[in-house]
Scaffold this motif. Sequence first.
Motif, short mmCIF file in Angstrom:
data_model
loop_
_atom_site.label_atom_id
_atom_site.label_comp_id
_atom_site.label_asym_id
_atom_site.label_seq_id
_atom_site.Cartn_x
_atom_site.Cartn_y
_atom_site.Cartn_z
N GLY A 151 45.81 55.64 28.28
CA GLY A 151 44.43 55.69 28.78
C GLY A 151 43.76 54.34 28.92
N MET A 152 44.46 53.26 28.55
CA MET A 152 43.86 51.93 28.57
C MET A 152 43.76 51.39 29.99
SD MET A 152 45.08 48.46 26.55
CE MET A 152 46.58 48.21 27.50
N SER A 153 42.63 50.76 30.29
CA SER A 153 42.43 50.08 31.57
C SER A 153 42.20 48.60 31.29
CB SER A 153 41.22 50.67 32.31
OG SER A 153 40.97 49.97 33.51
N VAL A 154 43.04 47.74 31.86
CA VAL A 154 42.93 46.30 31.66
C VAL A 154 42.21 45.69 32.86
CG1 VAL A 154 44.19 44.14 31.34
CG2 VAL A 154 45.03 46.25 30.28
N LYS A 155 41.15 44.96 32.58
CA LYS A 155 40.35 44.34 33.64
C LYS A 155 41.24 43.43 34.51
CE LYS A 155 36.41 42.88 32.24
NZ LYS A 155 35.37 42.03 31.59
N GLY A 156 41.17 43.64 35.82
CA GLY A 156 41.92 42.80 36.74
C GLY A 156 43.38 43.16 36.90
N GLY B 52 50.80 41.83 32.76
CA GLY B 52 49.44 42.34 32.85
C GLY B 52 49.12 43.46 31.89
N MET B 53 50.12 44.26 31.55
CA MET B 53 49.90 45.40 30.66
C MET B 53 50.52 45.16 29.29
SD MET B 53 48.78 48.44 29.87
CE MET B 53 48.22 49.15 31.42
N ARG C 107 38.59 44.16 22.80
CA ARG C 107 39.06 42.80 22.57
C ARG C 107 39.85 42.29 23.77
NH1 ARG C 107 40.83 43.82 17.87
NH2 ARG C 107 43.07 44.00 18.16
N ILE C 108 40.69 43.14 24.33
CA ILE C 108 41.49 42.75 25.49
C ILE C 108 40.61 42.44 26.69
CG2 ILE C 108 43.10 43.66 27.22
CD1 ILE C 108 44.55 45.11 24.92
N ASN C 109 39.64 43.28 26.95
CA ASN C 109 38.85 43.11 28.16
C ASN C 109 37.71 42.10 28.01
OD1 ASN C 109 40.07 44.83 30.17
ND2 ASN C 109 39.49 46.56 28.85
N SER C 110 37.43 41.71 26.77
CA SER C 110 36.43 40.65 26.56
C SER C 110 37.08 39.28 26.51
CB SER C 110 35.66 40.90 25.27
OG SER C 110 36.49 40.72 24.13
#
Length: 445
Positions: free
Chosen positions: A75-80, A92-93, A440-443
């Motif tokens: 369910g994780m979405s990584v920015k960009g 990227g993932m 934390r990942i997306n910030s």
Amino acid sequence: MLLVGNGTLITRNADAPFYADGAVAIDGRTIAAVGALDDLRAAYPQAEFIDAKGGVIMPAFINMHEHIYSAMARGMSVKGYNPHGFLDILDGMWWTLDRNLDHESTWLSAMVTYIDCIKNGVTTIFDHHASFGKIRGSLFRIEDAAKQAGIRSCLCYEISDRDGQDKCDAAIQENVDFINHARADDSDMIAGMMGMHASFTLSDRTLETCASVLPPDTGYHIHVAEGIEDLYDCLEQHGKRIIDRLMDFDMLGRQTMCAHCIYINDHEMEVLKHTDTMVVHNPESNMGNACGCPPTMELYHKGILTGLGTDGYTHDMTESYKVANILHKHHLHNAQAAWSEVPDMLFHNNAVMANRYFKQELGVLRAGAAADVIVLDYNPITPMDETNCNGHILFGMTGRSVTTTIAAGKVLMRDRVLTGLDEEKILSDSRQCAQKLWNRINSGR
């Protein structure tokens, strides 16, 4: 003592493969006897009875290639994140995820994975771990979860040069420390391997170091030619194919396991066979990452010991069975392909491979073997016997058909209720931890 009975019994023992109304007697960690229910009731009148309620009793599943660390990607979405190939998917993932894992998230990833294993009837896994955010001690955190859950686990850490020399060296040391620790454990429930990512992220210096510090009687767990990029890099940087490169560093052999092996040729297959190196097929992951279809049927027919895993894509081995069955039919344009090969990989080869690291016989219900037993809620709509039971599993069952899971004689789940874990608390903690991880990942922190 336990007596599991009142169901159709599939033993995977060629001498007595099937009982229409069978039972398994369990004494401690070991199967004491297998046979007709009435006979075993008479022989063990004081045993605690676990009622299969007319379902199917069979050996628990083994997963030969897992990725516990991937759990919190669900369910994780990584920015960009917008991948245009396998390397983009990795960086990227998955590498983004593992660079942000700490001990808490690693432990919870293990706990929720083990819960899924129990619910899908998997009692033995070979895991390939990465948590470059926190390397040292990470395998020991997974071991703690494995022991709490009761799942037999062979663990390794993914060595790679991708995050610099210091982290690479720390990963090597984590493997060595854990392998030596596991060898001192006499439970036969924990083992260790030397984990390596893939040829294209491993320098000659790193391979030399791994080979120089590898404890004796231990092998490597490595991704081989999962993407075409891995092969191209090896040819361009080293002037040889991947299996030949591993052979040059004396890394092949009966204790070594190569996952995927999509882009290998006939020569490399002969080397794998000559060295008795194991190969693991992960069909759903290969398809999902658009990596290609490996020559699994050819590997199998050449006599290379080939098993089945999930690559963390799922924890349900029946899913891998179903997908492998149709993948190779589709790829080879042959409706006869994979009917016998894939179930042999799952039900026989996985056990043979696992027993290169664990002592007690796995994957079979017979006296003296490990007491790893599952019960499935399945009432066949057509006749079922030893000649067609694989077809019933393939088309009639899923992992969530499992109602009771027993590992090493310990009941981990009974009638779909976990017996030794606080499932709701673990899942609640996991959701909170995952949200912090995603933030934390997306910030970027």
